[in-house]
Each structure stands twice: as C-alpha cells, then as structure tokens.
Scaffold this active site. Structure first.
Site, PDB file in Angstrom:
ATOM      1  N   CYS A   1      27.041  -9.756  57.875  1.00 51.12           N
ATOM      2  CA  CYS A   1      28.306 -10.385  56.968  1.00 51.12           C
ATOM      3  C   CYS A   1      29.214 -11.280  57.640  1.00 51.12           C
ATOM      4  CB  CYS A   1      28.974  -9.333  56.369  1.00 51.12           C
ATOM      5  SG  CYS A   1      28.323  -7.795  55.869  1.00 51.12           S
TER       6      CYS A   1
ATOM      7  N   HIS B   1      45.212 -22.772  35.699  1.00 51.46           N
ATOM      8  CA  HIS B   1      44.570 -24.179  35.366  1.00 51.46           C
ATOM      9  C   HIS B   1      45.053 -24.953  36.563  1.00 51.46           C
ATOM     10  CE1 HIS B   1      43.105 -27.616  33.247  1.00 51.46           C
ATOM     11  NE2 HIS B   1      44.230 -28.182  33.414  1.00 51.46           N
TER      12      HIS B   1
ATOM     13  N   CYS C   1      26.977  -5.368  59.933  1.00 53.53           N
ATOM     14  CA  CYS C   1      28.015  -6.106  59.317  1.00 53.53           C
ATOM     15  C   CYS C   1      28.491  -7.054  60.379  1.00 53.53           C
ATOM     16  CB  CYS C   1      28.804  -5.349  58.299  1.00 53.53           C
ATOM     17  SG  CYS C   1      30.184  -6.496  57.538  1.00 53.53           S
TER      18      CYS C   1
ATOM     19  N   GLU D   1      38.971 -20.103  35.506  1.00 53.70           N
ATOM     20  CA  GLU D   1      39.387 -20.038  33.914  1.00 53.70           C
ATOM     21  C   GLU D   1      38.377 -20.453  33.083  1.00 53.70           C
ATOM     22  OE1 GLU D   1      42.082 -23.233  32.485  1.00 53.70           O
ATOM     23  OE2 GLU D   1      41.466 -24.466  34.289  1.00 53.70           O
TER      24      GLU D   1
ATOM     25  N   GLU E   1      20.350 -16.967  52.408  1.00 54.29           N
ATOM     26  CA  GLU E   1      21.797 -17.283  53.079  1.00 54.29           C
ATOM     27  C   GLU E   1      21.382 -18.166  54.522  1.00 54.29           C
ATOM     28  OE1 GLU E   1      24.746 -13.616  51.533  1.00 54.29           O
ATOM     29  OE2 GLU E   1      23.424 -13.500  53.380  1.00 54.29           O
TER      30      GLU E   1
ATOM     31  N   TYR F   1      18.457 -12.044  49.991  1.00 53.95           N
ATOM     32  CA  TYR F   1      19.821 -12.899  49.902  1.00 53.95           C
ATOM     33  C   TYR F   1      19.890 -13.142  51.457  1.00 53.95           C
ATOM     34  CZ  TYR F   1      22.014  -8.541  51.660  1.00 53.95           C
ATOM     35  OH  TYR F   1      22.261  -7.274  52.447  1.00 53.95           O
TER      36      TYR F   1
ATOM     37  N   LYS G   1      27.181 -14.470  59.513  1.00 54.01           N
ATOM     38  CA  LYS G   1      26.513 -15.052  58.197  1.00 54.01           C
ATOM     39  C   LYS G   1      27.812 -15.867  57.578  1.00 54.01           C
ATOM     40  CE  LYS G   1      26.779 -13.388  54.570  1.00 54.01           C
ATOM     41  NZ  LYS G   1      25.801 -12.101  53.968  1.00 54.01           N
TER      42      LYS G   1
END
Length: 513
Positions: free
Chosen positions: A82, A488, A77, A493, A223, A219, A85
């Site tokens: 992670c 908002h 990671c 939302e 990615e 992935y 990346k």
C-alpha cells in the site's frame, strides 16, 4: 500475646498464597500472547493486547524474494504494498498535473522527464522510517520484538529460529498467526523465476525498470502498470481472462479503458509461454493468443509477475499440530472469532480463509481479537461492506456488492441501479477525457431502497468512498441519499444527485454544473 501475634502473622499469607497460585498460572507460559508475523494485523493485535497489561511478543522474519529483496518490520503494506504503491501512484499523478498545468497558465519548460533514481530512494527512505517507527512503538508498549522465524510445536509452543540457525523454544497462553502472503510465480513457464520480478521487488529497484511487461490483471498488476505508465515508462499488461476479478466488471472495464487511453498497452486473452534472456540483457517474452492460437513475442527490460498471492503458511508446521487448512487456497480455516481448529491458536489477515486481503481489515480483526482475549469483549469483526480503492490512473473506489453479486443475491427485478457519467471540474480547463468517470449505486428496488453497493471512478476515489462507506455500513437508503445536501463544486456531490436508473435506458451523462 506474643503467641497470638505469631498466630495472626501466620494467617496473613492466606491471600498471598492465592496470589501466588494466580502468578503460577500466569507464569506457566513465557508470554500471554505470541504473534507470528509483524505485518499490519499482527502488530495491531500485539499492541492492543499489551494495553491490557499482558506479556506479548512478536516474531517477524522476512525471507528474501527470489531476486534477493528484503525489508524490515511492518509487513507487505508498509514495505512492498500500500505505502510505496500509493507514493509511486502520487508521482504519476504529479506528472499528469504538470501536463494539465500548461492549460492553467503555468509555463513549464519541456520536455518533462521523470528520474527513478530520485523517486525510488526517497520512497525507500520513508519506508525505513516506518520500519523504525514500528519498532519504537512496540518498545513503548512493552511488546517484545523478536527477529526470528516461528513454527508451531503444539497449541502453546513455538520453535523460533534465528538467521544463523540458532533455535529456541517459546511458550504462550495464546498464539496468533499473521504471516500474510507472498506473490506467486508461474514456475511452469520457463524463465519466469530466473528473470522475472514481483511486487516484492518493484519498489526496491535501484534502477528504472524500463520497458515493462506486467503479467496479470489483479489490482496489483493494474496499479503497477498504471504508475509505470504515469512516470513515462513503456508499460504493457498481459491479461489471460478478465481484469479485476471479484470487482464490478463494468467498472473494471472502465478502469482498463482509461488506462489504454492513458498509454498503457494491453495484450488481451494472452498467456506467456517462455522468458529468455538475450545477450543484450533484455528479456524476450513469448506468448500465445488464446483466441487465435497465434504465437507472438517482444522484448522487455523487466517482466513483473502479478498473478496472485500465496499464503505464507508452508513453514509454520500447521497441519502437524492439527490446524485445519483449506487445501485449495492453502489458507487457515477460521471461525467467526478468528479461532483455528486448535484451541488457543488464532489466525488473522491474508492467511485466514475467506477474509478480504486488505490491511484495514487485518488491523481491525487483530484489535478486536486482542480485546476478546484479554479485555472481556465479545465484539466480532464484521467483514460486510468493507470499502476499498484501486489506485489505478483513474482511481476506483467501492463498498458493498458489485452489480453482478447483487443480481445473484436478489435477482434483476429485485435491484435498482442508479448511475451517472460525470466530468470532474478539474478536467474541464485541462481538456482531459472524462468518458470513464462514472458513479454507480446499487440498491434494493422495494421500500426505501437500501443501498447494497457503491462504485466510483474518478479523482480521489479513496477519499470519496471512505465517507460514503460509513453511511452504507449504517444501512443508508437511496431516499436518505437524496435528502443529503452536497458540497459544491466536488465530484462527490454527483453521487447525491443520482436519479437515472439503468432500467430506464436514459442517457446517464451529467450536463451542467
């Protein structure tokens, strides 16, 4: 009186002898806990155990990739996963933001170009700071860090080998295996190992990878291809079967559709057959179209293999000491409490069979294991409803079941799918295409309609998904979702406004603000 005092003095050591027995039991081993693997899970477990006053050591040794890439403490990671990346993904997003800026009134000289030689060292320097930070944390918590390669001798004994070949033997009351995994190479393809690289190398390249072919549709593959496209490089993805296996396939197709419009090229239903190095130094890749059988080829500067990962268990001597393995996956079989088939030996993270290959799950599993071993806890890791995000150009966040899995478990008539195509406000002025920005909520059809799965494509998908993950983990229902007030104007939302079902056949496109 003197004799009485002498007799009383002789009685005092009774408690002392009891403590001595306890010390002898404690001193039977060099450590209370020995962790093999200094990645996210192993570090979390070791530091948590040390909080209980236990004597803990971590063995971590990184074998070079086939291309010679090495890194420091922290595991995949931190070093080749992670963190780098996400930073390179951010570099690509900034490139898109600069293009959008023109529509928002910013006058930026063109053409806009990206410099790998500026980005890559900055990312690498940050990673090195994390390596150092992990070492400092271990020292502060009195965890012994040993840059040694460990292998099991029995349920309490580990052979440790230094980079010079010097061997030593360490013993521990409990052993945790947390060695993670490494990228696979398709060694049956000529030239794959000699001329290709993997995710172990891409973040540490000293020069731009140039025109790149990414083989695979995981992935990791998407990615990497995504941020390479985003920083202005020519990137292609070669897909043998389906993209993002294990994820919701409707969403997976939206992700790849967006990437295609973003500039990433796709070779669907193709399989590479050979990689050759030309005199120019470029790589000639040959492949077969699996539908037509037609052969084709093209030249690239870099070929990146992203065809899966293999658990780092080969050198651990696991089966010889009786640790049961899954022969098909090569992973360690574990029970609900992370225990292996050998008492006092545990496995967490990517090498544990049936566990999600995700950093946060390894960290949580490691902490909970330490608490059970030393803190009188009985809490087990819950692997249900673990959220995750794919950091492709259009991010994809999810938690819970895919639509396919929900149908498999509950039947088509047992679920209700609420969905919507929406347009992020940020996309409007910039006139960006939002046709793949989508929300899907998979619910039980009966009663209050408990939410089974949540899927979101759009900006900041990870941040959006993290918030809804808590609600879904707590058993949130569609009824409760509808009673929630939104913020908002945000993309999130739109989730609490979902009202159109797939079953209805109505157009789910959001109109208005």
């Amino acid at each position: 009186m003197a004799a009485l005092c002498k007799w009383r003095h002789r009685l005092k050591p009774a408690g002392f002898f009891q403590n001595a027995v306890r010390r002898q039991l404690s001193d039977k081993y060099d450590y209370d806990l020995l962790v093999i693997g200094g990645g996210s899970g192993g570090l979390a477990c070791s530091k948590e155990a040390a909080q209980f006053g236990k004597k803990v050591a971590v063995l971590d040794y990184v074998e070079s990739s086939p291309k010679g890439t090495k890194w420091g403490l922290g595991g995949t990671c931190v070093n080749v996963g992670c963190i780098p990346k996400k930073l390179m993904h951010q570099a690509a997003l900034l490139g898109g933001a600069v293009k959008d800026a023109h529509k928002y009134g910013w006058r930026i000289p063109s053409p806009i170009t990206h410099d790998w030689l500026t980005m890559a060292p900055a990312v690498q320097d940050y990673i090195r700071s994390l390596n150092w930070g992990h070492r400092v944390q271990l020292q502060d918590k009195k965890v012994k860090y040993l840059n040694l390669k460990g292998s099991l001798m029995d349920g309490h004994t580990v052979k440790a080998v230094s980079k010079t070949g010097k061997e030593s033997v360490l013993t521990a009351g409990n052993i945790v295996i947390a060695t993670g995994g490494r990228p696979k190479y398709p060694t049956h393809i000529p030239g794959s190992l000699e001329y290709g690289i993997s995710s172990d190398d891409i973040f540490w390249l000293k020069e731009s990878p140039g025109k790149t072919l990414v083989v695979g549709a995981s992935y990791v593959a998407l990615e990497c291809a995504g941020f390479l496209t985003g920083i202005g490089l020519d990137a292609s993805v070669m897909v043998r079967s389906i993209p993002l296996r294990g994820f919701d396939q409707q969403i997976a197709c939206l992700v790849t559709d967006y990437m295609g419009s973003y500039g990433t090229k796709f070779h669907w239903k193709c399989s590479p057959s050979k990689v050759e190095k030309l005199e120019t130094g470029r790589l000639l890749v040959s492949w077969t179209d699996l539908d037509s059988g037609k052969e084709d080829q093209d030249t690239f500067d870099t070929v990146l293999w992203a065809v899966g990962r293999a658990p780092e268990t080969r050198a651990l001597n696991l089966e010889k000491v009786g640790v049961k393995m899954n022969r098909e996956t090569g992973k360690v079989c574990v029970s609900a409490d992370e225990a292996t088939s050998v008492p006092h030996i545990y496995a967490i993270g990517d090498i544990a069979d049936g566990r999600p290959e995700l950093t946060p799950t390894a960290i949580q599993a490691g902490k909970l294991l330490a608490r059970r071993l030393f803190g009188k806890s009985s809490e087990l890791m819950d692997y249900d409803c673990v959220p995750t995000t794919v950091f492709t150009p259009l991010e994809y966040g999810s938690v819970g079941l895919s639509e396919e899995e929900a149908v498999r478990r509950h039947g088509e008539d047992g679920i209700e799918v609420f969905h919507a195509f929406y347009k992020p406000l940020e996309f409007t002025v910039a006139e960006r295409d939002a046709s793949q920005c989508y929300i899907k909520m998979v619910c039980l059809r009966e009663g209050a309609r408990r939410i089974l799965g949540f899927h979101f494509t759009g900006p900041n998908a990870g941040e959006v998904t993290q918030g809804f993950a808590l609600a879904i983990k707590c058993g949130a229902t569609y009824t409760q979702l509808m009673a929630t007030v939104g913020i908002h104007p945000t993309s999130a939302e739109e989730i609490i406004k979902l009202h159109i079902t797939k079953r209805s056949g109505l157009d789910p496109t959001v109109t208005g603000c």
